[in-house]
Design a protein around this motif. Structure first.
Motif, short mmCIF file in Angstrom:
data_model
loop_
_atom_site.label_atom_id
_atom_site.label_comp_id
_atom_site.label_asym_id
_atom_site.label_seq_id
_atom_site.Cartn_x
_atom_site.Cartn_y
_atom_site.Cartn_z
N PHE A 177 0.78 -1.14 0.15
CA PHE A 177 -0.23 0.09 -0.06
C PHE A 177 0.80 1.29 -0.06
CE2 PHE A 177 -2.57 3.37 1.93
CZ PHE A 177 -3.71 3.19 1.30
N TRP A 178 1.98 1.15 0.79
CA TRP A 178 2.87 2.55 0.75
C TRP A 178 3.45 2.67 -0.40
CZ3 TRP A 178 1.91 5.35 4.54
CH2 TRP A 178 1.24 4.79 5.60
N ILE A 179 4.00 1.48 -1.22
CA ILE A 179 4.57 1.74 -2.42
C ILE A 179 3.63 2.08 -3.59
CG2 ILE A 179 5.58 0.20 -4.40
CD1 ILE A 179 6.82 -1.66 -2.19
N ALA A 180 2.36 1.73 -3.29
CA ALA A 180 1.31 2.07 -4.21
C ALA A 180 1.15 3.87 -4.23
CB ALA A 180 -0.13 1.61 -4.09
N ILE A 181 1.01 4.16 -2.85
CA ILE A 181 1.00 5.73 -2.50
C ILE A 181 2.14 6.41 -3.15
CG2 ILE A 181 1.30 7.30 -0.68
CD1 ILE A 181 -0.47 5.87 0.98
N ILE A 182 3.45 5.89 -3.01
CA ILE A 182 4.46 6.66 -3.50
C ILE A 182 4.50 6.63 -5.26
CG2 ILE A 182 7.11 6.27 -4.01
CD1 ILE A 182 7.27 5.03 -1.24
N GLY A 183 4.18 5.65 -5.83
CA GLY A 183 3.94 5.55 -7.15
C GLY A 183 2.70 6.41 -7.42
N PHE A 184 1.72 6.64 -6.95
CA PHE A 184 0.62 7.20 -7.41
C PHE A 184 0.77 8.88 -6.99
CE2 PHE A 184 -1.94 3.58 -7.49
CZ PHE A 184 -2.68 3.68 -8.60
N THR A 185 1.76 8.94 -6.23
CA THR A 185 2.06 10.43 -5.60
C THR A 185 3.18 11.03 -6.95
OG1 THR A 185 2.13 10.16 -3.38
CG2 THR A 185 3.42 11.87 -4.25
N ILE A 186 4.08 10.32 -7.09
CA ILE A 186 5.08 10.56 -8.43
C ILE A 186 4.17 10.86 -9.47
CG2 ILE A 186 6.95 9.68 -9.63
CD1 ILE A 186 7.88 8.19 -7.35
N ASN A 187 3.30 9.89 -10.05
CA ASN A 187 2.53 9.89 -11.17
C ASN A 187 1.75 11.34 -11.13
OD1 ASN A 187 -0.06 9.27 -12.80
ND2 ASN A 187 1.90 8.19 -13.96
N GLY A 188 0.93 11.24 -10.19
CA GLY A 188 -0.01 12.29 -10.30
C GLY A 188 0.66 13.80 -10.05
N ALA A 252 -3.29 -0.37 -8.40
CA ALA A 252 -2.65 -0.95 -7.47
C ALA A 252 -2.70 -2.31 -6.97
CB ALA A 252 -2.94 -0.13 -6.31
N GLY A 253 -3.95 -3.08 -7.51
CA GLY A 253 -4.20 -4.37 -7.31
C GLY A 253 -3.07 -5.12 -7.96
N PHE A 254 -2.52 -4.89 -9.04
CA PHE A 254 -1.46 -5.61 -9.74
C PHE A 254 -0.16 -5.81 -8.76
CE2 PHE A 254 -4.14 -4.34 -13.15
CZ PHE A 254 -4.18 -5.61 -13.99
N ILE A 255 -0.09 -5.02 -7.64
CA ILE A 255 0.91 -5.23 -6.88
C ILE A 255 0.49 -5.61 -5.38
CG2 ILE A 255 2.44 -3.67 -7.96
CD1 ILE A 255 2.11 -1.55 -5.83
N THR A 256 -0.86 -6.44 -5.38
CA THR A 256 -1.37 -6.80 -4.25
C THR A 256 -2.04 -6.02 -3.25
OG1 THR A 256 0.52 -7.20 -2.88
CG2 THR A 256 0.18 -9.04 -4.58
N VAL A 257 -2.23 -4.63 -3.70
CA VAL A 257 -2.99 -3.73 -2.70
C VAL A 257 -4.36 -4.27 -2.60
CG1 VAL A 257 -3.39 -1.35 -2.27
CG2 VAL A 257 -1.23 -2.04 -3.27
N PRO A 258 -5.01 -4.25 -1.46
CA PRO A 258 -6.46 -4.97 -1.43
C PRO A 258 -7.42 -3.71 -1.85
CG PRO A 258 -5.52 -4.68 0.63
CD PRO A 258 -4.51 -4.40 -0.15
N GLU A 259 -7.18 -3.04 -2.75
CA GLU A 259 -8.18 -1.81 -3.02
C GLU A 259 -9.38 -2.63 -3.58
OE1 GLU A 259 -8.59 -0.89 -6.54
OE2 GLU A 259 -7.31 -2.94 -6.75
N LEU A 260 -10.37 -1.54 -4.27
CA LEU A 260 -11.71 -2.08 -4.59
C LEU A 260 -11.51 -3.15 -5.85
CD1 LEU A 260 -14.57 -1.70 -3.79
CD2 LEU A 260 -14.53 0.37 -5.39
#
Length: 322
Positions: A177-188, A252-260
């Motif tokens: 989840f934290w890696i996804a936040i980093i990725g989405f922050t950089i992209n956004g 983010a689900g592709f890196i196992t984040v349990p999102e929607l």
């Protein structure tokens, strides 16, 4: 004719109350009441889907007499089956929606904090203007999923975060989840920087000149005069980025984040009920997107001033000028 807008507004309010009442009550049950032993328990259903399933079985394969004709009532069984599935998967989807909302909101705000200085450097020059240009073009020119894969698989972030004691304990999410936040922050941040750059360039240059004339430095003029106008202009584009993040948080689900999306796809692959599960998923996404759009519209109207930050304000200023 005059009653239609009121009816539409009433239906919208009812749908919003039902949608957010479900989410908030579900979260309260899982995180506040369940630890105290109150309610059905974490992840447990409020209602049993069995009565709906039994009713669906009654209607399935039967026909009803309509005058001289006999009409099959299978569609009723389909609707009841869908309702039973919705009751069964509601707790899981609510938990996934929480991860989606947190991921989107945190990434958007952190990305904004990076985007504003990037946009200012792009517009007003400085020795790092080339770096801001390189950053935005590199991030916007590569797929978000590839960026997530690099962060998750290509770097040691997963190993480092997994070694942190608090990660994955209690309310603290897992390292993915934290890696996804980093990725989405950089992209956004790259996309938001371009939105803000466009808004900066739409502010009349005379605004900064006037700020300098009254004794403000260039940086003070940008901060106190130009940026307040810029952020108002950028709200519609910022809304677009918010909607983008809500939908593309599914990556983010592709890196196992349990999102929607991740939760819904796991349910569908287990039950093989792909159409009803993804229909429910679409409804939850629509609810989140419409809520975000309405909230940003309210924000735009709230901060709008005549001539700045919103179509209504600009139209009012134009009318007063005439």
């Amino acid at each position: 004719m005059t009653d239609r807008p009121d009816l539409g507004r009433l239906l919208t309010i009812v749908a919003a109350v039902a949608f957010w009442g479900w989410l908030l009550s579900r979260w309260a049950t899982d995180w506040l009441l369940a630890p105290l032993g109150i309610g059905p328990g974490r992840g447990e259903n409020y209602l049993s889907p069995a009565p709906l399933e039994d009713a669906a079985g009654t209607f399935e394969g039967t026909a009803a007499a309509v005058g001289p004709l006999r009409v099959r009532v299978d569609p009723i069984a389909t609707v009841l089956d869908g309702a039973a599935l919705a009751v069964e998967v509601a707790p899981v989807l609510a938990d996934g929606a929480w991860h989606t909302i947190v991921l989107t909101a945190v990434s958007l705000l952190l990305g904004l904090a990076i985007a504003v200085p990037l946009a200012v450097v792009r517009v007003y020059g400085g020795p790092f203007a080339w770096f801001a240009l390189l950053y935005t073009e590199l991030i916007r020119g590569t797929p978000l999923l590839a960026q997530l894969f690099v962060l998750y698989y290509g770097l040691d972030l997963a190993v480092w975060l997994n070694d942190v004691d608090v990660v994955g304990r209690g309310f603290v999410p897992e390292y993915a989840f934290w890696i996804a936040i980093i990725g989405f922050t950089i992209n956004g941040s790259a996309y938001q920087a371009e939105y803000i750059r466009g808004a900066l360039e739409s502010v009349d240059e005379g605004q900064l000149t006037a700020a300098r004339a009254v004794g403000l430095s260039k940086s003070e003029g940008i901060r106190y005069v130009v940026l307040p106008q810029t952020l108002r202009y950028a709200i519609p584009a910022w809304t677009n980025e918010l909607v983008y993040l809500i939908k593309y948080s599914s990556l983010a689900g592709f890196i196992t984040v349990p999102e929607l999306y991740y939760r819904a796809s796991r349910i569908a692959s287990t039950t093989l009920e792909y159409t009803p599960v993804f229909t429910l998923l679409a409804l939850v996404y629509i609810g989140l997107v419409l809520t975000a759009t309405d909230a940003m519209g309210r924000l735009e109207r709230r901060v709008a001033v005549p001539g700045l930050g919103g179509g209504e304000g600009r139209q009012q200023a134009r009318t007063e000028g005439e």
